[in-house]
Design an enzyme around this catalytic site. Structure first.
Site, short mmCIF file in Angstrom:
data_model
loop_
_atom_site.label_atom_id
_atom_site.label_comp_id
_atom_site.label_asym_id
_atom_site.label_seq_id
_atom_site.Cartn_x
_atom_site.Cartn_y
_atom_site.Cartn_z
N ARG A 10 0.72 -1.16 -0.12
CA ARG A 10 0.06 -0.23 -0.16
C ARG A 10 1.08 1.16 0.03
O ARG A 10 0.90 1.96 0.79
CB ARG A 10 -1.07 0.02 1.09
CG ARG A 10 -1.76 -1.22 1.37
CD ARG A 10 -2.61 -1.70 0.38
NE ARG A 10 -3.84 -1.07 0.10
CZ ARG A 10 -5.01 -1.44 0.97
NH1 ARG A 10 -4.77 -2.33 1.98
NH2 ARG A 10 -6.14 -0.71 0.92
N GLN B 95 0.13 2.49 -5.95
CA GLN B 95 -1.41 2.71 -5.90
C GLN B 95 -2.14 2.53 -7.22
O GLN B 95 -3.20 2.05 -6.68
CB GLN B 95 -1.36 4.40 -5.64
CG GLN B 95 -2.46 4.86 -4.43
CD GLN B 95 -2.17 6.40 -4.22
OE1 GLN B 95 -1.29 7.07 -4.71
NE2 GLN B 95 -2.72 6.53 -3.01
N ASP C 80 -3.57 -1.06 -6.82
CA ASP C 80 -4.00 -1.46 -5.53
C ASP C 80 -5.58 -1.89 -5.71
O ASP C 80 -6.48 -1.21 -5.62
CB ASP C 80 -3.96 -0.42 -4.64
CG ASP C 80 -4.57 -0.47 -3.12
OD1 ASP C 80 -5.14 -1.61 -3.09
OD2 ASP C 80 -4.56 0.26 -2.40
N SER D 73 -7.98 -1.78 -2.50
CA SER D 73 -8.52 -0.38 -2.29
C SER D 73 -9.77 -0.20 -3.38
O SER D 73 -10.90 0.30 -2.84
CB SER D 73 -7.66 1.08 -2.43
OG SER D 73 -6.82 1.06 -1.33
N TYR E 204 -1.41 -0.84 8.58
CA TYR E 204 -2.38 -1.70 9.02
C TYR E 204 -2.63 -1.69 10.35
O TYR E 204 -1.91 -1.46 11.21
CB TYR E 204 -2.17 -3.27 8.44
CG TYR E 204 -2.63 -3.42 7.21
CD1 TYR E 204 -3.75 -3.50 6.35
CD2 TYR E 204 -1.38 -3.67 6.11
CE1 TYR E 204 -3.88 -3.46 5.03
CE2 TYR E 204 -1.62 -3.85 4.85
CZ TYR E 204 -2.89 -3.93 4.31
OH TYR E 204 -3.06 -3.97 2.63
P1 NAD Z 1 -8.28 -3.04 6.45
O1 NAD Z 1 -9.45 -3.39 5.67
O2 NAD Z 1 -7.10 -3.83 7.03
O3 NAD Z 1 -9.13 -2.62 8.15
C1 NAD Z 1 -10.24 -1.62 8.07
C2 NAD Z 1 -9.93 -0.88 9.33
O4 NAD Z 1 -10.24 -1.45 10.48
C3 NAD Z 1 -8.75 -0.31 9.33
O5 NAD Z 1 -8.77 1.06 9.25
C4 NAD Z 1 -8.12 -0.53 10.60
O6 NAD Z 1 -7.56 0.30 11.35
C5 NAD Z 1 -9.59 -0.83 11.42
N1 NAD Z 1 -9.47 -1.84 12.47
C6 NAD Z 1 -8.86 -3.01 12.90
N2 NAD Z 1 -9.00 -3.40 14.13
C7 NAD Z 1 -9.89 -2.48 14.69
C8 NAD Z 1 -10.53 -2.66 15.99
N3 NAD Z 1 -10.16 -3.46 16.70
N4 NAD Z 1 -11.35 -1.42 15.97
C9 NAD Z 1 -11.56 -0.62 15.36
N5 NAD Z 1 -11.12 -0.69 14.02
C10 NAD Z 1 -10.17 -1.33 13.78
O7 NAD Z 1 -7.85 -1.64 6.27
P2 NAD Z 1 -7.55 -1.03 4.71
O8 NAD Z 1 -8.77 -0.45 4.31
O9 NAD Z 1 -7.02 -2.05 3.79
O10 NAD Z 1 -6.41 0.08 4.95
C11 NAD Z 1 -5.37 -0.28 5.53
C12 NAD Z 1 -4.31 0.98 5.57
O11 NAD Z 1 -3.76 0.93 4.30
C13 NAD Z 1 -4.72 2.36 6.10
O12 NAD Z 1 -3.81 2.89 6.79
C14 NAD Z 1 -4.87 2.96 4.61
O13 NAD Z 1 -5.13 4.35 4.85
C15 NAD Z 1 -3.69 2.39 4.06
N6 NAD Z 1 -3.77 2.20 2.65
C16 NAD Z 1 -2.58 2.91 1.93
C17 NAD Z 1 -2.91 3.22 0.63
C18 NAD Z 1 -1.56 3.89 -0.24
O14 NAD Z 1 -0.93 4.35 0.15
N7 NAD Z 1 -1.61 3.47 -1.51
C19 NAD Z 1 -3.77 2.57 -0.19
C20 NAD Z 1 -4.94 2.06 0.63
C21 NAD Z 1 -5.17 2.02 1.83
#
Ligand code: NAD
Length: 376
Positions: free
Chosen positions: A127, A132, A135, A138, A234
């Site tokens: 990520r 990006q 991805d 996303s 994550y």
């Molecule tokens: P994910 O699907 O793994 O998880 C969903 C959300 O659940 C996350 O925000 C996580 O913090 C939250 N979570 C986990 N345990 C929890 C709990 N016990 N209580 C409440 N919330 C909880 O997450 P995702 O959507 O795949 O995103 C993961 C990370 O990757 C994020 O920081 C996101 O900003 C980042 N990201 C970066 C890029 C990039 O830079 N290209 C692209 C997409 C996502």
């Protein structure tokens, strides 16, 4: 380079790995693209549209797979209902790209390796900013976030927005989103667009600003934003003591909500149980929970994967197909992601050449040179 797009055969799957638009771009760039006949129909793309985009339409599955340098799939290839074995039909040296669910698919990965196929699991694309445009997680999380709110709204017997009508004033619905990753943020945005009052919670306080920028209130649980996420961004697993602290905080927010959307996930681990049966009992009758984490065991204790159950007057939905909703846009987005990965893995002559020294490919190539290179 010959790129092959087979039809998807998973039950109820309507998406296809490439829409005609991206096929046209790849063909214009010098690639040859073959699409299995009827592959796009679930997403309403006809064979004629693919032909006009420059693809060959191939009816014979064996011919199709045999000609592949690259196989673009959504789901892990496997044995079809008619006995046709997609993995056995791939030529040694082919590159198969898809959402291969590497955590639960060790036997299929072994078969791909034995077949001499280089398999790329798009879930493992890092990520990072550079990756990006590759991805897929996303893209599908964005779809899930939108579709989950629409389904929850449909189940709820209430309007989302505040309305002033001749028949009286209607208060806006209250939506609470647990987990503000990509899906959660899209759920917040969708619920806001529909006029609901939205609150959100995440174990990572760094998302507070993003939540607020979408017009929702962030439910804070700690002052410290350190050590709550891994280097990859994550969430880390929470301790039992932290979980109890969170449970107490969440209870009253959940009780005050009409619709609760839960998206909390920790990669490779069972989903954290955030909503207990007691919390469900505390909700108003007619309220709805949409549990996006059903496939990973669910964020609510009462969730049944793939079903909507009604307990204590509350509908608890555990859909497994949210990421596969919106097959038209899903296929269009996915095709662009595949094309970006193919482009990234191609050499100057336009041939695919998997370089494992590349930091992106190093993470997402799960079989290569006859070996499985991923710890499932
Ligand atoms: P994910 O699907 O793994 O998880 C969903 C959300 O659940 C996350 O925000 C996580 O913090 C939250 N979570 C986990 N345990 C929890 C709990 N016990 N209580 C409440 N919330 C909880 O997450 P995702 O959507 O795949 O995103 C993961 C990370 O990757 C994020 O920081 C996101 O900003 C980042 N990201 C970066 C890029 C990039 O830079 N290209 C692209 C997409 C996502």
């Amino acid at each position: 380079m010959r790129i092959v797009v087979p039809r998807e055969t998973a039950p109820d799957e309507r998406r296809v790995a490439m829409a005609p638009g991206i096929v046209k771009r790849l063909v214009a760039g010098g690639a040859s693209v073959a699409v299995e006949s009827s592959a796009g129909l679930g997403a309403s793309f006809t064979d004629d549209e693919y032909r006009e985009a420059g693809a060959d339409i191939v009816a014979d599955s064996s011919d199709l797979f045999r000609s592949a340098d690259v196989v673009g799939k959504i789901n892990m290839p496997g044995v079809r209902d008619d006995g046709f074995d997609e993995i056995a039909a791939m030529p040694s040296g082919a590159v198969c790209i898809g959402m291969l669910q590497p955590y639960g698919n060790a036997p299929a990965l072994t078969r791909l390796a034995e077949q001499g196929v280089t398999a790329v699991a798009l879930e493992l694309v890092p990520r990072t900013t550079k990756a990006q445009r590759m991805d897929a997680l996303s893209a599908f999380s964005t779809i899930a976030g939108y579709a989950g709110v629409i389904r929850g709204a449909d189940e709820l017997g209430k309007f989302f927005p505040m309305l002033t009508t001749a028949a009286g004033t209607i208060a806006p619905s209250r939506v609470f989103v647990l987990g503000a990753g990509v899906a959660g943020l899209q759920a917040i945005a969708t619920a806001r667009r529909l006029g609901a009052v939205v609150e959100a919670f995440d174990i990572r306080p760094v998302v507070k600003e993003q939540v607020e920028s979408l017009g929702a209130r962030f439910v804070d649980w700690t002052d410290s934003d350190s050590e709550r996420e891994t280097e990859g961004g994550y969430a880390k697993e929470t301790t039992e003591a932290e979980q109890e602290q969170i449970r107490q905080l969440l209870s009253d927010r959940i009780a005050a909500s009409d619709l609760v959307i839960t998206t909390a996930l920790v990669p490779g681990r069972p989903a954290p149980k955030l909503i207990t049966e007691d919390m469900v009992r505390g909700m108003r009758a007619g309220s709805v929970i949409v549990d996006f984490a059903a496939e990973a065991g669910g964020n609510c204790e009462l969730t049944v994967a793939g079903e909507t159950v009604r307990e204590h007057g509350v509908s608890i939905m555990g859909p497994l197909d949210l990421a596969a909703a919106l097959p038209v846009h899903g296929s269009e987005m996915y095709g662009r992601i595949l094309a970006a990965l193919i482009d990234h893995a191609s050499n100057e002559e336009g041939a695919i050449e998997v370089d494992l020294d590349d930091p992106i490919l190093d993470e997402c190539v799960v079989t290569h040179g006859g070996k499985v290179r991923f710890e499932a």
